[in-house]
Design an enzyme around this catalytic site. Sequence first.
Site, PDB file in Angstrom:
ATOM      1  N   CYS A 151     -22.312  83.162 -38.941  1.00 37.59           N
ATOM      2  CA  CYS A 151     -20.877  83.276 -39.253  1.00 37.59           C
ATOM      3  C   CYS A 151     -20.642  84.259 -40.392  1.00 37.59           C
ATOM      4  O   CYS A 151     -19.840  84.018 -41.307  1.00 37.59           O
ATOM      5  CB  CYS A 151     -20.282  81.912 -39.587  1.00 37.59           C
ATOM      6  SG  CYS A 151     -20.202  80.776 -38.205  1.00 37.59           S
ATOM      7  N   ASP A 206     -15.793  79.411 -52.646  1.00 40.01           N
ATOM      8  CA  ASP A 206     -16.409  78.716 -51.511  1.00 40.01           C
ATOM      9  C   ASP A 206     -17.720  78.129 -52.022  1.00 40.01           C
ATOM     10  O   ASP A 206     -18.695  78.844 -52.229  1.00 40.01           O
ATOM     11  CB  ASP A 206     -16.646  79.691 -50.370  1.00 40.01           C
ATOM     12  CG  ASP A 206     -17.416  79.087 -49.192  1.00 40.01           C
ATOM     13  OD1 ASP A 206     -17.857  77.915 -49.304  1.00 40.01           O
ATOM     14  OD2 ASP A 206     -17.593  79.783 -48.178  1.00 40.01           O
ATOM     15  N   HIS A 236     -18.897  84.024 -45.582  1.00 42.25           N
ATOM     16  CA  HIS A 236     -18.900  83.269 -44.321  1.00 42.25           C
ATOM     17  C   HIS A 236     -17.531  83.448 -43.684  1.00 42.25           C
ATOM     18  O   HIS A 236     -16.522  83.627 -44.367  1.00 42.25           O
ATOM     19  CB  HIS A 236     -19.153  81.788 -44.651  1.00 42.25           C
ATOM     20  CG  HIS A 236     -19.363  80.908 -43.466  1.00 42.25           C
ATOM     21  ND1 HIS A 236     -18.325  80.459 -42.669  1.00 42.25           N
ATOM     22  CD2 HIS A 236     -20.488  80.348 -42.945  1.00 42.25           C
ATOM     23  CE1 HIS A 236     -18.799  79.677 -41.726  1.00 42.25           C
ATOM     24  NE2 HIS A 236     -20.112  79.603 -41.862  1.00 42.25           N
ATOM     25  N   GLN A 243     -22.438  76.298 -50.191  1.00 47.03           N
ATOM     26  CA  GLN A 243     -23.876  76.471 -50.402  1.00 47.03           C
ATOM     27  C   GLN A 243     -24.272  76.305 -51.866  1.00 47.03           C
ATOM     28  O   GLN A 243     -25.438  76.540 -52.220  1.00 47.03           O
ATOM     29  CB  GLN A 243     -24.310  77.856 -49.905  1.00 47.03           C
ATOM     30  CG  GLN A 243     -24.084  78.099 -48.432  1.00 47.03           C
ATOM     31  CD  GLN A 243     -24.947  77.223 -47.541  1.00 47.03           C
ATOM     32  OE1 GLN A 243     -25.986  76.734 -47.957  1.00 47.03           O
ATOM     33  NE2 GLN A 243     -24.520  77.028 -46.298  1.00 47.03           N
ATOM     34  N   LYS A 254     -23.267  69.083 -46.010  1.00 47.53           N
ATOM     35  CA  LYS A 254     -24.342  69.884 -46.582  1.00 47.53           C
ATOM     36  C   LYS A 254     -24.916  69.244 -47.843  1.00 47.53           C
ATOM     37  O   LYS A 254     -25.840  69.787 -48.455  1.00 47.53           O
ATOM     38  CB  LYS A 254     -23.837  71.298 -46.885  1.00 47.53           C
ATOM     39  CG  LYS A 254     -23.403  72.075 -45.641  1.00 47.53           C
ATOM     40  CD  LYS A 254     -22.956  73.476 -45.991  1.00 47.53           C
ATOM     41  CE  LYS A 254     -22.283  74.167 -44.811  1.00 47.53           C
ATOM     42  NZ  LYS A 254     -23.198  74.444 -43.695  1.00 47.53           N
TER      43      LYS A 254
END
Length: 412
Positions: free
Chosen positions: A366, A200, A123, A203, A226
């Site tokens: 993104c 990261d 991303h 997700q 999220k």
Amino acid sequence: MDNNTNNYLADFPALDQQVNDERLAYLDNAATVQRPRQVIKALTDFYEQDNANVHRGVHTLAERATKDYEEARKKVQQFINAQSSDEIIFTKGCTDGLNLVASTYGEQNIQSGDEIVISIMEHHSNLIPWQQLAKRKNAILKYIELTPDGELDLTDAKNKITDKTKIVAVTHASNVLGTVTPLKELAAIAHQHGAIIVGDGAQAVPHMAIDVTDLDVDFYAFSGHKMMSPMGIGVLYGKASLLREMPPYQFGGEMINDVHRDQSTWADIPFKFEAGTQNIAGAVGLGAAIDYLNNIGMDNVQKKEQELVDYVLPQLIAIPDVQVYGPQSPAKHTGVIAFNINGLHPHDVATALDMDGVAVRAGHHCAQPLMEDLGVTATARASFYFYNTKNDADQLIKAIKETKEFFNIGTI
């Protein structure tokens, strides 16, 4: 499992509505998820009963607010199995956390000729900070490529990460391909070469049990929205030994120890990275979201999402003129599914699906370098969460077939 999901659905008021006279099938969860009543209530209760600034006051409301804020920090620590709550920094979101690392540890430790390694599926939040750091420091930015089925190429990673590498920054789960990366193995490779690794987790954290100690990541960032918290709150985990050596990210109140006319000293971690009034209500809401997820159990969350992927992915792949990106095996796929219908722009697809009550995302997500790698400018993306049902999946498949028929694309 769907019976349990029906019980959860009652907790999410936003899901109980119609869109364009159709039942809402909300499948844009990779962008943001919906909030349960329990999180909304925690937010309302804070503003109605405990609203005050933290750490500064000795009156009752300030003490209650501080207690709520720091309890939320401890909940995060336990949720991701950090060694100490001092390693949990509240941020605006995942992007803010990744920029914090690049602007502090990166500025402090990257020199001309050093290497920074990321993957091609990052991303922009985990790409641009390192790209710009490399430009500022005259460092070299390298990309780990993908296997033909859309997984991170571990062999290429072993070739790209060298003794010149100082930082490896990789997504734990792709927001486009639905791929889970071998983050623990990447951490071991990075450490063998004396580099640190940044994960990261935007997700990953909402969808699976995360243990940062077992992963042995040096930094790990994720967003609250999220995983059902209010927007505007996120977390950066960092190993205490690294955080203590890093300079502050921002300056002002709360992050200081002593201030004089010509010099200042900084507070201990994590407070030296939390300048000014933080998103206190957001942290409280994040704590409530963690309580909700703990009550379900992250293993159950992951199991439910896997059941949905097992159900919907083969059906989607089987539709003529539909291209699905990422691993074709449901066992290798998270609830994020990117696809295109041949001959239609993804925005047209998303608009048509919305007319059938199905909410998906369309665009480059993104991740423009990844789009270039895939040979497309954009995709549609359906993304599932534990509160979704097979009815949502059926509605998606039906809407895609009707869209193809409306635009006279191939055969149904």
